[in-house]
Structure formats: structure tokens, C-alpha cells
Design an enzyme around this catalytic site. Structure first.
Site, PDB file in Angstrom:
ATOM      1  N   ARG A  17       0.851  -1.205   0.000  1.00 49.29           N
ATOM      2  CA  ARG A  17       0.000   0.000   0.000  1.00 49.29           C
ATOM      3  C   ARG A  17       0.889   1.259   0.000  1.00 49.29           C
ATOM      4  O   ARG A  17       1.015   1.919  -1.004  1.00 49.29           O
ATOM      5  CB  ARG A  17      -0.964  -0.029   1.212  1.00 49.29           C
ATOM      6  CG  ARG A  17      -2.101   0.977   1.110  1.00 49.29           C
ATOM      7  CD  ARG A  17      -1.729   2.392   1.462  1.00 49.29           C
ATOM      8  NE  ARG A  17      -1.282   2.525   2.867  1.00 49.29           N
ATOM      9  CZ  ARG A  17      -0.723   3.624   3.355  1.00 49.29           C
ATOM     10  NH1 ARG A  17      -0.493   4.678   2.592  1.00 49.29           N
ATOM     11  NH2 ARG A  17      -0.313   3.674   4.613  1.00 49.29           N
ATOM     12  N   ASP A  18       1.545   1.536   1.117  1.00 45.77           N
ATOM     13  CA  ASP A  18       2.361   2.754   1.211  1.00 45.77           C
ATOM     14  C   ASP A  18       3.470   2.704   0.154  1.00 45.77           C
ATOM     15  O   ASP A  18       3.848   3.732  -0.431  1.00 45.77           O
ATOM     16  CB  ASP A  18       2.966   2.847   2.610  1.00 45.77           C
ATOM     17  CG  ASP A  18       3.339   4.259   3.017  1.00 45.77           C
ATOM     18  OD1 ASP A  18       3.571   5.083   2.133  1.00 45.77           O
ATOM     19  OD2 ASP A  18       3.416   4.534   4.229  1.00 45.77           O
ATOM     20  N   HIS A 209       4.845   4.121  12.790  1.00 43.15           N
ATOM     21  CA  HIS A 209       4.976   4.109  11.314  1.00 43.15           C
ATOM     22  C   HIS A 209       6.001   5.176  10.948  1.00 43.15           C
ATOM     23  O   HIS A 209       5.718   6.373  11.000  1.00 43.15           O
ATOM     24  CB  HIS A 209       3.589   4.409  10.721  1.00 43.15           C
ATOM     25  CG  HIS A 209       3.534   4.540   9.234  1.00 43.15           C
ATOM     26  ND1 HIS A 209       2.785   3.688   8.443  1.00 43.15           N
ATOM     27  CD2 HIS A 209       4.098   5.422   8.379  1.00 43.15           C
ATOM     28  CE1 HIS A 209       2.895   4.039   7.179  1.00 43.15           C
ATOM     29  NE2 HIS A 209       3.683   5.104   7.108  1.00 43.15           N
ATOM     30  N   HIS A 211       9.148   6.769   8.469  1.00 43.04           N
ATOM     31  CA  HIS A 211       9.821   6.840   7.161  1.00 43.04           C
ATOM     32  C   HIS A 211      11.278   7.205   7.414  1.00 43.04           C
ATOM     33  O   HIS A 211      11.598   7.902   8.379  1.00 43.04           O
ATOM     34  CB  HIS A 211       9.123   7.868   6.268  1.00 43.04           C
ATOM     35  CG  HIS A 211       7.842   7.350   5.688  1.00 43.04           C
ATOM     36  ND1 HIS A 211       7.728   6.944   4.385  1.00 43.04           N
ATOM     37  CD2 HIS A 211       6.639   7.120   6.261  1.00 43.04           C
ATOM     38  CE1 HIS A 211       6.495   6.502   4.166  1.00 43.04           C
ATOM     39  NE2 HIS A 211       5.806   6.607   5.290  1.00 43.04           N
ATOM     40  N   CYS A 242       4.034   9.225   0.675  1.00 38.94           N
ATOM     41  CA  CYS A 242       2.734   9.794   0.309  1.00 38.94           C
ATOM     42  C   CYS A 242       2.925  10.733  -0.878  1.00 38.94           C
ATOM     43  O   CYS A 242       3.692  11.692  -0.793  1.00 38.94           O
ATOM     44  CB  CYS A 242       2.160  10.563   1.496  1.00 38.94           C
ATOM     45  SG  CYS A 242       0.644  11.431   1.075  1.00 38.94           S
ATOM     46  N   ASN A 251       9.441   4.174   3.568  1.00 38.03           N
ATOM     47  CA  ASN A 251       9.273   3.696   4.946  1.00 38.03           C
ATOM     48  C   ASN A 251      10.571   3.050   5.417  1.00 38.03           C
ATOM     49  O   ASN A 251      11.421   2.674   4.607  1.00 38.03           O
ATOM     50  CB  ASN A 251       8.213   2.591   4.990  1.00 38.03           C
ATOM     51  CG  ASN A 251       6.827   3.082   4.665  1.00 38.03           C
ATOM     52  OD1 ASN A 251       6.534   3.378   3.515  1.00 38.03           O
ATOM     53  ND2 ASN A 251       5.986   3.172   5.664  1.00 38.03           N
TER      54      ASN A 251
HETATM   55  N1  COA Z   1     -13.000   5.287  -3.875  1.00 40.14           N
HETATM   56  C1  COA Z   1     -13.207   5.471  -5.204  1.00 40.14           C
HETATM   57  N2  COA Z   1     -13.596   6.621  -5.735  1.00 40.14           N
HETATM   58  C2  COA Z   1     -13.825   7.631  -4.895  1.00 40.14           C
HETATM   59  C3  COA Z   1     -13.632   7.512  -3.525  1.00 40.14           C
HETATM   60  C4  COA Z   1     -13.189   6.274  -3.004  1.00 40.14           C
HETATM   61  N3  COA Z   1     -12.965   6.077  -1.736  1.00 40.14           N
HETATM   62  N4  COA Z   1     -13.938   8.680  -2.952  1.00 40.14           N
HETATM   63  C5  COA Z   1     -14.305   9.523  -3.944  1.00 40.14           C
HETATM   64  N5  COA Z   1     -14.239   8.879  -5.117  1.00 40.14           N
HETATM   65  C6  COA Z   1     -14.523   9.412  -6.448  1.00 40.14           C
HETATM   66  C7  COA Z   1     -15.863  10.068  -6.541  1.00 40.14           C
HETATM   67  O1  COA Z   1     -16.847   9.121  -6.866  1.00 40.14           O
HETATM   68  C8  COA Z   1     -15.646  11.065  -7.642  1.00 40.14           C
HETATM   69  O2  COA Z   1     -15.661  10.373  -8.880  1.00 40.14           O
HETATM   70  P1  COA Z   1     -16.181  11.075 -10.231  1.00 40.14           P
HETATM   71  O3  COA Z   1     -15.238  12.227 -10.466  1.00 40.14           O
HETATM   72  O4  COA Z   1     -16.039   9.994 -11.241  1.00 40.14           O
HETATM   73  O5  COA Z   1     -17.565  11.501  -9.929  1.00 40.14           O
HETATM   74  C9  COA Z   1     -14.216  11.504  -7.428  1.00 40.14           C
HETATM   75  O6  COA Z   1     -13.577  10.444  -6.712  1.00 40.14           O
HETATM   76  C10 COA Z   1     -14.121  12.784  -6.639  1.00 40.14           C
HETATM   77  O7  COA Z   1     -14.899  12.641  -5.470  1.00 40.14           O
HETATM   78  P2  COA Z   1     -14.821  13.675  -4.251  1.00 40.14           P
HETATM   79  O8  COA Z   1     -15.718  13.210  -3.163  1.00 40.14           O
HETATM   80  O9  COA Z   1     -15.048  15.061  -4.806  1.00 40.14           O
HETATM   81  O10 COA Z   1     -13.367  13.454  -3.762  1.00 40.14           O
HETATM   82  P3  COA Z   1     -12.120  14.416  -3.833  1.00 40.14           P
HETATM   83  O11 COA Z   1     -11.703  14.683  -5.256  1.00 40.14           O
HETATM   84  O12 COA Z   1     -12.380  15.565  -2.960  1.00 40.14           O
HETATM   85  O13 COA Z   1     -11.002  13.439  -3.177  1.00 40.14           O
HETATM   86  C11 COA Z   1     -10.485  11.599  -1.702  1.00 40.14           C
HETATM   87  C12 COA Z   1     -11.131  12.969  -1.851  1.00 40.14           C
HETATM   88  C13 COA Z   1     -10.324  11.359  -0.239  1.00 40.14           C
HETATM   89  C14 COA Z   1     -11.380  10.560  -2.314  1.00 40.14           C
HETATM   90  C15 COA Z   1      -9.142  11.571  -2.450  1.00 40.14           C
HETATM   91  O14 COA Z   1      -8.438  12.732  -2.153  1.00 40.14           O
HETATM   92  C16 COA Z   1      -8.332  10.371  -2.079  1.00 40.14           C
HETATM   93  O15 COA Z   1      -8.666   9.231  -2.419  1.00 40.14           O
HETATM   94  N6  COA Z   1      -7.210  10.575  -1.395  1.00 40.14           N
HETATM   95  C17 COA Z   1      -6.358   9.489  -0.958  1.00 40.14           C
HETATM   96  C18 COA Z   1      -4.979   9.983  -0.814  1.00 40.14           C
HETATM   97  C19 COA Z   1      -4.056   8.884  -0.367  1.00 40.14           C
HETATM   98  O16 COA Z   1      -4.354   7.709  -0.343  1.00 40.14           O
HETATM   99  N7  COA Z   1      -2.844   9.321  -0.007  1.00 40.14           N
HETATM  100  C20 COA Z   1      -1.824   8.425   0.400  1.00 40.14           C
HETATM  101  C21 COA Z   1      -2.065   7.768   1.697  1.00 40.14           C
HETATM  102  S1  COA Z   1      -1.713   8.763   3.090  1.00 40.14           S
HETATM  103 ZN    ZN Z   2       3.666   6.211   5.325  1.00 42.39          ZN
END
Ligand code: COA
Ligand code: ZN
Length: 327
Positions: A17-18, A209, A211, A242, A251
């Protein structure tokens, strides 16, 4: 301070994942599944299989459902996944994950950059996801990013970390992971913050956790262990980071941490040689050198042949010794 002579230390693999979330190449779904199946037999307490994040945000893990469904689950190993919002929770439930690993940041700026929400918005979302998980009797851990510093804001106050962990406890989370997202932590700080969290919330399972961005990763693991943390995230080969935290890098490497802990007599349940083999496999998948050191150098008692001409060197020295006599 707890006795750290010979502890059981739980090892969580987060490389899938990370690690993979930060790789420019998309590792083939079948290769991910084969790797996780190999890791399942090595003695890990937990494997963070993937994340149920937006595929636009984390394209490397866009195959989360397929991977989660097709891996072979070994009894005794917790198969967890990272979940940022309610949508992620629903996807994870559908795949029957063993644990929800929710995520938010201790830093407002990093929370906005990474999750596009304020911390208050995240807290509200997380409360909904925890309710969903509890309804389905799935345990919840919350990974708190930037606990030991934020690459955009600088210092993060320990009091804010304690407050947030308190909110997680109120919601009903069983565990919290204190994440040093960009390697800003240093050992004395780690000791203090971990001790404060353990003191304030003795019923929370606390995971470390770290890095290795500034080379303090192993020292920070030891500091946390000495403060009473008994469970750590780490990444095979030391990949990871990230994508939404500037300057993030890998990490602490699983083989490096397990090697150190095993040398010290702690019980990790994992053989370093197995990790080295798995790390070499991962290296072939990501296609570049990895920062881990033990998979290059071998375990500390790895023996190398003496230099060429050694027999002659020894014979000459022995002859000289005979002619000189006993010292
Ligand atoms: N899984 C799949 N799709 C998702 C989702 C999820 N958990 N959450 C939102 N979406 C989709 C929505 O359906 C939407 O799709 P569309 O554009 O096709 O309609 C799109 O993503 C945007 O949705 P929104 O609610 O506006 O989300 P956002 O753009 O504000 O993003 C997160 C918010 C949290 C979903 C996004 O920033 C994210 O996944 N971040 C993870 C970051 C990460 O993992 N970082 C590393 C680990 S620390
Ligand atoms: Zn990390």
C-alpha cells in the site's frame, strides 16, 4: 519504562500500500496478488493489502477490489486496507477486509492536500465510517499522518496529536498508527509523543509508522519500542511515501527493521532470509534499486571468502610466527 529485552514485536507490511502507491509504474494485478500470497506465509501480524481511495488520487492501487478478492488469506494474518472516506469503507466492506485502516492528518495543510478535506470534515467522515465498521463488526485503526511534523507547516504540537487520538477513542476506534509521513521524527521526540499517547489512552493499540527520509528510521523504531509501542508498519525494500506530502520517501525497510530486532533477541516471528527473497522479487516488479540495506549486504553473519592469495598470506604469516616464537 517497559522491559525491552525480549519482546514480541508485531510486524505489519505496508509495502503493497504505502510502497506501491508511490511507484510510477503500475505493478500488474497478478504480480501484486502473487507477492501478497508469498508474504502471507512469512510471519507478519498484518498486511496492508491496498487502499480504497479514489483511483484518480492513487492510480497505482486502482485494482484494489480484484487484489483484495483474489489473495489467499492465511488465518492469523490481519488483511487491512487504507480507507479515506465512507465510499472507501463501503468498497472495503464489500471485499470483506479484516480491518479498516482509516486515515487523516494531524496537520491541516497536509489533510487538505492529501484528502481534500479540513481536519473537521475528515473527523466527521471518519465518525461515519467507524459507525459503518462497528455495525459490521469490523475493527478500526486510524492512521494519523504527520504526527511528528508536517513538510508544509513544520512542527505539529503533541497536544493536537493527543486531542485527535482522544477523538478517535471516542468514536470507537481500537487502534491508532502514529505516522511520521516524511521522516521528520527524531528519537527523543518519538519517546515523548508515544509515551504521552500510551499514557493518555492505555486501551488503544498504538502502532509506529516511520519513514527513513532523514536516516533516523531505525532509531525512531527503537525509541518507540522503548516507550512501549509493540507494533510497527514497515515496507519491504524501504519503498513508499505519500504522493501528496512534498519530499516524502520510503518507509523503514522491513528487512532492516526485522534484522535489527531479531539480532537484539526480540521475537518478530519472521526470518530475515525470507524477507530478502521477497524484497528481491519486489525489486524486479518495481524495476529499480531499493533503499533497504540488509537485502544488499545480507544478514550480519553473512560470510565472504577471504581475498585472493589468502593461502600464501596465511602461510607467510605462520612461518614468520614460528621463527619468532610465542609472544
Ligand atoms: N473510492 C473510489 N472513488 C472515490 C472515492 C473512493 N474512496 N472517494 C471519492 N471517489 C470518487 C468520486 O466518486 C468522484 O468520482 P467522479 O469524479 O467519477 O464523480 C471523485 O472520486 C471525486 O470525489 P470527491 O468526493 O469530490 O473526492 P475528492 O476529489 O475531494 O477526493 C479523496 C477525496 C479522499 C477521495 C481523495 O483525495 C483520495 O482518495 N485521497 C487518498 C490519498 C491517499 O491515499 N494518499 C496516500 C495515503 S496517506
Ligand atoms: Zn507512510
Amino acid at each position: 519504562m517497559p522491559d525491552t529485552q525480549t519482546q514480541i514485536v508485531k510486524i505489519n507490511e505496508v509495502g503493497t500500500r504505502d510502497g506501491l502507491q508511490n511507484e510510477p509504474v503500475f505493478v500488474d494485478t497478478d504480480d501484486k496478488i502473487d507477492l501478497i500470497n508469498q508474504l502471507s506465509s512469512l510471519g507478519y501480524a498484518k498486511i496492508e493489502v491496498t487502499s480504497f481511495t479514489s483511483p484518480a488520487a492513487i492510480p497505482a492501487l486502482r485494482d484494489a477490489e480484484v487484489v483484495m478478492h483474489r489473495i489467499e488469506r492465511r488465518p492469523g494474518v490481519v488483511y487491512t486496507a487504507l480507507i479515506p472516506n465512507i465510499r472507501g469503507g463501503e468498497r472495503a466492506l464489500e471485499c470483506k477486509v479484516d480491518e479498516f485502516n482509516l486515515v487523516m492528518s494531524a496537520s491541516e495543510t497536509h489533510n487538505l492536500a492529501n484528502l481534500r478535506m479540513t481536519r473537521n470534515q475528515s473527523l466527521r467522515q471518519l465518525a461515519d465510517v467507524v459507525r459503518l465498521a462497528r455495525h459490521e463488526q469490523v475493527p478500526v485503526n486510524i492512521s494519523l499522518s504527520c504526527v511528528f511534523g508536517c513538510p508544509m507547516e513544520g512542527e505539529v504540537a503533541a497536544s493536537e496529536v493527543i486531542d485527535l487520538v482522544g477523538r478517535f477513542a471516542e468514536m470507537g476506534a481500537e487502534g491508532v498508527t502514529l505516522c511520521d509521513t516524511t521522516g521528520m521524527a527524531y528519537p527523543t521526540q518519538v519517546t515523548q509523543v508515544c509515551a504521552q499517547v500510551l499514557d493518555a489512552y492505555p486501551d488503544m493499540n498504538v502502532t509506529g509508522h516511520f519513514h527513513n527520509t532523514r536516516g533516523m528510521g531505525l532509531a525512531n523504531v527503537l525509541a518507540a519500542l522503548q516507550a512501549g509501542v509493540g507494533q510497527f508498519d514497515m515496507s519491504l525494500g524501504g519503498i513508499g511515501g505519500c504522493p501528496y506530502a512534498p519530499g516524502a520517501s520510503g518507509n523503514v525497510a522491513t528487512e532492516d527493521v526485522v534484522h535489527m530486532l531479531n539480532c537484539m533477541g526480540h521475537d518478530t516471528g519472521i526470518q530475515v532470509e525470507d524477507l530478502i527473497a521477497a524484497s528481491h522479487r519486489l525489486q524486479a516488479l518495481v524495476g529499480h534499486d531499493m533503499p533497504a540495506q540488509v537485502s544488499r549486504a545480507g544478514p550480519r553473519l553473512t560470510r565472504h571468502p577471504p581475498p585472493s592469495g589468502f593461502d600464501e598470506i596465511r602461510n607467510r604469516a605462520l612461518n614468520r610466527e614460528q621463527s619468532i616464537g610465542r609472544p
